[in-house]
Design an enzyme around this catalytic site. Structure first.
Site, PDB file in Angstrom:
ATOM      1  CE  LYS A 174      -1.542   2.986   2.743  1.00 46.35           C
ATOM      2  NZ  LYS A 174      -1.495   4.156   1.837  1.00 46.35           N
ATOM      3  CD  GLU A 192      10.300  13.523  10.649  1.00 45.62           C
ATOM      4  OE1 GLU A 192       9.141  13.157  10.806  1.00 45.62           O
ATOM      5  OE2 GLU A 192      11.189  12.793  10.187  1.00 45.62           O
ATOM      6  CD  GLU A 200      13.274   1.123   9.335  1.00 45.46           C
ATOM      7  OE1 GLU A 200      13.895   2.156   9.690  1.00 45.46           O
ATOM      8  OE2 GLU A 200      13.723  -0.014   9.523  1.00 45.46           O
ATOM      9  CB  CYS A 244      13.246   9.569   7.780  1.00 48.60           C
ATOM     10  SG  CYS A 244      14.143   8.362   6.804  1.00 48.60           S
TER      11      CYS A 244
END
Ligand SMILES: NC(=O)c1ccc[n+]([C@@H]2O[C@H](COP(=O)([O-])OP(=O)(O)OC[C@H]3O[C@@H](n4cnc5c(N)ncnc54)[C@H](O)[C@@H]3O)[C@@H](O)[C@H]2O)c1
Length: 477
Positions: free
Chosen positions: A170, A379, A245, A279
């Site tokens: 997905k 972040e 992750e 990331c």
């Protein structure tokens, strides 16, 4: 206009159970670039059934058969690399060169590193009278983000196929188009039917249906910490393995004996490449207090050399961010930085002056940042770098580790021993010394709220394996 409204299930392109279209927007133009279907739990059921049936035979294939399959995928990806890159650029805004060479190229890299690992991987080892066997875990749901879309897809699909697992992918609904080109590539490469399946959809519907499904053995998730937690909660009832992750807020420690210009350049560039949407980006730069003013000056001059604009134009070094949601989030955090008292060195709110359309963000540097400010804790996932001064090495390590994340860390020093010593103290999964580039054979993953998985190369293969102890295997007759 890409029309990708079908799903790839059981070796065929099929219509969704119920029709619900979603337009995919090119972030550079704010215009529609393609259309997909949003799937439902019924589509997930169908794909899981196909993957379960295919697992029976695919899990029994030999190492050599799977190596040959990976090799064919690599060759087919190479053939279609320009198209793959162009689609990535269209859907998430990466400059074309970056999209083709680095984004799509990384996809091939993961198949190569999985192939290398598979060549010598020990699936069986003796332990006294016991045989320890590593077997494919089963049917795997793969949920991926939009920032490095093919990279993230390939680093899951390659080890899954290498180990004999079957999958349902997905992809992110923000950048799903390249996943369709990728599925076409796998089809052309001769992946057996049902081994790879693709169902588009949003997270709460298709993502959670996969996570909840009793016949899915593992979820491999890459995305935000928020969604990763939700996936783990939904998956908990069926006790499936969940590999996560997640996000990061990585520190870049510049020690006082580093080559300052080189270190700062190598710290600023990754905040601009891919518009800072990585990331593992070194988003907190930690600088010795006596060198701070000079560091701020160098960082400013590097950032101001960025050429922001049309991803298709030659010379563009930074495209837009991937979506309006992302643009608005970054704008909000830039404003928050100003409101909390950080000093704006370059960039700031709004688009670059000459750009009137598209989700373009100004390359932004903040100075006089403390590690408690929102822009040092959250972040941002955009081209925004914060510079934090420190007094001594010990304080640098303390600030670096003062975060809920632990994905990457960076250390710069002219004394390799000193850099190694600092690297050892950082609570993060990947430490780069003096700008060392990523290594696709090395484990990729984080500590703390950056996740619990390890992808890429040999470690990546291990994620998709179960361990079986066959007791008495070596018993004397
Ligand atoms: N650690 C890594 O390897 C890594 C790599 C790339 C990106 N990321 C992280 O990804 C984030 C950016 O990507 P994003 O905005 O696409 O993240 P996101 O979490 O919004 O979405 C990621 C994927 O999860 C799906 N999803 C969302 N909610 C879900 C739910 N409730 N259940 C199941 N699936 C759900 C989305 O549809 C998408 O496919 C950043 O936080 C970044 O740090 C991490």
């Amino acid at each position: 206009m890409y029309d990708f409204r079908k799903f790839y299930i059981d070796g065929a392109w099929v219509s969704p159970a119920t029709h619900r279209d979603l337009e995919v927007v090119n972030p550079a133009t704010e215009r529609s670039v393609g259309v997909i279907s949003l799937g439902s739990a019924a589509d997930v059921d169908k794909a899981v059934r196909a993957a379960r049936t295919a697992f029976e035979s695919f899990s029994q294939t030999s190492r050599e058969e799977r190596m040959a399959l990976l090799q064919r995928i690599i060759e087919t990806m190479q053939k279609h690399l320009p198209r793959l890159g162009e689609v990535i650029s269209d859907e998430m805004g990466a400059p074309l060169g970056l999209a083709v060479q680095i984004q799509a190229g990384a996809g091939i890299g993961h198949f190569m590193s999985a192939l290398t690992a598979l060549q010598t991987f020990e699936f069986e080892e003796p332990l006294g009278a016991t045989l320890v066997r590593r077997e494919p875990i089963g049917v795997c749901g793969l949920i991926t983000p939009w920032n490095w879309p093919i990279n993230q897809i390939a680093c899951k699909v390659a080890p899954a196929l290498a180990t004999g697992c079957t999958v349902i992918l997905k992809p992110s609904e923000v950048a799903p188009l390249c996943a369709h080109v990728f599925a076409e590539i796998l089809e052309e490469a001769g992946v057996p039917k049902g081994v790879f399946n693709l169902v588009d959809g949003d997270g709460p519907t298709v993502g959670e249906a996969l996570a909840r499904h009793p016949d899915v053995d593992m979820i491999s998730f890459t995305g935000s910490t928020r969604a990763g937690i939700q996936v783990a909660k939904v998956a908990a009832d069926t006790v499936k393995r969940v590999s996560q992750e997640l996000g990061g807020k990585s520190a870049n420690i510049i020690l006082d004996d580093a080559d300052l210009t080189a270190a700062i350049r190598s710290g600023v560039m990754p905040m601009l490449i891919n518009s800072g949407q990585s990331c593992n980006a070194p988003s907190r730069m930690l600088v010795p207090a006596p060198l701070y003013d000079e560091a701020v000056r160098i960082a400013k001059s590097v950032a101001e050399r960025t050429v922001v604009g049309d991803p298709k134009a030659s010379g563009t070094t930074m495209g837009p961010v991937a979506s309006k949601v992302q643009f608005d989030k970054i704008q909000g955090l830039i404003q928050r930085g100003i409101d909390e008292g950080a000093r704006l060195v370059t960039g700031g709110p709004g688009r670059p002056d000459e750009l009137t359309r598209g989700y373009f963000v100004r390359p932004t540097i903040f100075a006089d940042v403390t590690n408690s400010m929102t822009i040092a804790r959250e972040e941002i996932f955009g081209p925004v770098l914060v510079l934090i001064p420190y007094q001594d090495e010990q304080e640098a390590v303390r600030i670096a580790n003062d975060t809920v994340y632990g994905l990457a860390g960076y250390v710069h020093s002219s004394d390799l021993e000193r850099a190694r010593r600092v690297a050892k103290q950082l609570r993060a999964g990947m430490i780069h010394i003096n700008g060392a580039q990523i290594d696709m054979n090395a484990p990729f993953g984080g500590y703390k709220q950056s996740g619990n998985g390890r992808e890429w190369g040999r470690e990546g293969l291990k994620e998709f394996l179960e361990t079986k102890a066959v007791l008495g295997h070596f018993a004397e007759q």
